[in-house]
Design a protein around this motif. Sequence first.
Motif, PDB file in Angstrom:
ATOM      1  N   GLY A   1      58.238  79.443 135.712  1.00  0.00           N
ATOM      2  CA  GLY A   1      59.052  79.688 135.016  1.00  0.00           C
ATOM      3  C   GLY A   1      60.772  79.474 135.618  1.00  0.00           C
ATOM      4  N   LYS A   2      60.806  80.076 137.029  1.00  0.00           N
ATOM      5  CA  LYS A   2      61.947  79.893 137.805  1.00  0.00           C
ATOM      6  C   LYS A   2      62.106  78.589 138.761  1.00  0.00           C
ATOM      7  CE  LYS A   2      62.597  84.752 138.157  1.00  0.00           C
ATOM      8  NZ  LYS A   2      63.125  86.028 139.354  1.00  0.00           N
ATOM      9  N   ASP A   3      61.320  77.928 138.505  1.00  0.00           N
ATOM     10  CA  ASP A   3      61.144  76.523 139.285  1.00  0.00           C
ATOM     11  C   ASP A   3      62.273  75.625 138.532  1.00  0.00           C
ATOM     12  OD1 ASP A   3      60.559  73.488 139.687  1.00  0.00           O
ATOM     13  OD2 ASP A   3      59.220  74.549 141.175  1.00  0.00           O
ATOM     14  N   ARG A   4      63.453  75.285 139.177  1.00  0.00           N
ATOM     15  CA  ARG A   4      64.647  74.523 138.370  1.00  0.00           C
ATOM     16  C   ARG A   4      64.090  73.259 138.116  1.00  0.00           C
ATOM     17  NH1 ARG A   4      68.676  71.958 142.857  1.00  0.00           N
ATOM     18  NH2 ARG A   4      69.608  71.277 140.750  1.00  0.00           N
ATOM     19  N   TRP A   5      63.091  72.553 138.367  1.00  0.00           N
ATOM     20  CA  TRP A   5      62.594  71.167 137.624  1.00  0.00           C
ATOM     21  C   TRP A   5      61.381  71.300 136.846  1.00  0.00           C
ATOM     22  CZ3 TRP A   5      66.276  68.450 139.306  1.00  0.00           C
ATOM     23  CH2 TRP A   5      66.717  68.552 140.636  1.00  0.00           C
ATOM     24  N   ALA A   6      60.611  72.352 136.938  1.00  0.00           N
ATOM     25  CA  ALA A   6      59.406  72.779 136.009  1.00  0.00           C
ATOM     26  C   ALA A   6      59.798  73.463 135.084  1.00  0.00           C
ATOM     27  CB  ALA A   6      58.201  73.259 136.810  1.00  0.00           C
ATOM     28  N   ARG A   7      60.488  74.710 135.107  1.00  0.00           N
ATOM     29  CA  ARG A   7      60.752  75.659 134.272  1.00  0.00           C
ATOM     30  C   ARG A   7      59.638  76.156 133.301  1.00  0.00           C
ATOM     31  NH1 ARG A   7      66.510  72.844 131.853  1.00  0.00           N
ATOM     32  NH2 ARG A   7      67.554  72.673 133.920  1.00  0.00           N
ATOM     33  N   GLY A   8      58.501  76.011 133.815  1.00  0.00           N
ATOM     34  CA  GLY A   8      57.318  76.641 133.201  1.00  0.00           C
ATOM     35  C   GLY A   8      56.112  75.837 133.680  1.00  0.00           C
ATOM     36  N   SER A   9      54.923  76.053 133.153  1.00  0.00           N
ATOM     37  CA  SER A   9      53.578  75.522 133.733  1.00  0.00           C
ATOM     38  C   SER A   9      53.160  74.265 133.019  1.00  0.00           C
ATOM     39  CB  SER A   9      52.681  76.631 133.653  1.00  0.00           C
ATOM     40  OG  SER A   9      52.945  77.899 134.499  1.00  0.00           O
ATOM     41  N   PHE A  10      52.867  74.412 131.727  1.00  0.00           N
ATOM     42  CA  PHE A  10      52.308  73.071 131.025  1.00  0.00           C
ATOM     43  C   PHE A  10      52.587  73.325 129.617  1.00  0.00           C
ATOM     44  CE2 PHE A  10      48.500  75.306 132.533  1.00  0.00           C
ATOM     45  CZ  PHE A  10      48.153  76.235 131.262  1.00  0.00           C
ATOM     46  N   SER A  11      52.198  72.115 128.683  1.00  0.00           N
ATOM     47  CA  SER A  11      52.605  72.142 127.292  1.00  0.00           C
ATOM     48  C   SER A  11      51.623  73.004 126.553  1.00  0.00           C
ATOM     49  CB  SER A  11      52.597  70.879 126.762  1.00  0.00           C
ATOM     50  OG  SER A  11      51.376  70.101 126.965  1.00  0.00           O
ATOM     51  N   TYR A  12      51.526  73.322 125.463  1.00  0.00           N
ATOM     52  CA  TYR A  12      50.668  73.886 124.692  1.00  0.00           C
ATOM     53  C   TYR A  12      50.818  73.618 123.068  1.00  0.00           C
ATOM     54  CZ  TYR A  12      53.563  77.810 123.344  1.00  0.00           C
ATOM     55  OH  TYR A  12      54.709  78.616 122.854  1.00  0.00           O
ATOM     56  N   CYS A  13      49.833  73.487 122.198  1.00  0.00           N
ATOM     57  CA  CYS A  13      50.106  73.456 120.849  1.00  0.00           C
ATOM     58  C   CYS A  13      50.064  74.632 120.169  1.00  0.00           C
ATOM     59  CB  CYS A  13      48.955  72.314 120.129  1.00  0.00           C
ATOM     60  SG  CYS A  13      48.818  70.823 121.164  1.00  0.00           S
ATOM     61  N   PRO A  14      51.470  74.925 119.338  1.00  0.00           N
ATOM     62  CA  PRO A  14      51.332  76.202 118.655  1.00  0.00           C
ATOM     63  C   PRO A  14      50.496  76.053 117.383  1.00  0.00           C
ATOM     64  CG  PRO A  14      53.620  75.155 119.207  1.00  0.00           C
ATOM     65  CD  PRO A  14      52.556  74.282 119.591  1.00  0.00           C
ATOM     66  N   VAL A  15      50.376  77.213 116.624  1.00  0.00           N
ATOM     67  CA  VAL A  15      49.465  77.501 115.626  1.00  0.00           C
ATOM     68  C   VAL A  15      50.072  76.518 114.538  1.00  0.00           C
ATOM     69  CG1 VAL A  15      48.614  79.038 113.794  1.00  0.00           C
ATOM     70  CG2 VAL A  15      48.584  79.587 116.437  1.00  0.00           C
ATOM     71  N   GLY A  16      49.356  75.967 113.738  1.00  0.00           N
ATOM     72  CA  GLY A  16      49.712  74.939 112.534  1.00  0.00           C
ATOM     73  C   GLY A  16      50.349  73.421 113.071  1.00  0.00           C
ATOM     74  N   ILE A  17      50.231  73.356 114.484  1.00  0.00           N
ATOM     75  CA  ILE A  17      50.601  71.952 115.031  1.00  0.00           C
ATOM     76  C   ILE A  17      49.673  70.946 115.073  1.00  0.00           C
ATOM     77  CG2 ILE A  17      51.916  70.679 116.605  1.00  0.00           C
ATOM     78  CD1 ILE A  17      53.709  72.397 114.670  1.00  0.00           C
TER      79      ILE A  17
END
Length: 249
Positions: free
Chosen positions: A109-125
Amino acid sequence: SRKQEAIERLGFGHYNKCALSFSQNFWNSAADFIGVVGSPICGTNVLFCNVSIIHNLPVIVVIYGGQYAKEVEQLTDDVVVRECMDLLRRICGKRSIPSPIDYTVTRWGKDRWARGSFSYCPVGIDGTKELQSMSEPIFESSFSTFPKTYHPLIMFAGEATSPYHPSTIHGAYLSGIREAYRLDFALYPKENKNLKFKDSFIFRRTFGGLRKRFLKKRTTLQVGPKELTGKVSSNGASGDRRSRRHTRK
């Protein structure tokens, strides 16, 4: 656009790890993974990956997601390692276990290029629909000075563009192969017997069958109202296309 809407609807989360390296194995578990539900140390579920099963190395990777994956990024390495070691003592049922000789703690989350790990699909999507939109290339330029073309001008790859293997490393890898086929079919239609790109032919929700399908001598693809049948070489294009590649300098 559909892609911008998909970006807004899909989620992007945190998933961090603490890898602990030891001088030797002090555990005798043959399990690949060990899960701790409701850990009394960090108050969440934690997963331990036994790397020694795969690579014969005395390494344990502690994996955590959700809210704690965000919280751990605010902790020092010493605190994270101490919590992981406390959990290991409880799992092993021992008060004294060897200290790690090395470690690494991720903070995606602190990586300036990544800003997180990977995508996910929220409930209802509808994940398949949104990930499919993420994978679609841009075909036409928005600049009027450029001629109108249906060749892909900008293509997108990455795990967040894979309806078949999202949130995985192999999904990101396969998406790059997908776009290579897309470009090859678009730039060399004659050599590819005018086959139209269709990612559902290339990919299935299993990893191992991709090469076998393209090694077949003949294949059929659905193209509009009719089917086209052509010879396919080991690289996925027509036999003529392959021979031309070998002679190109």
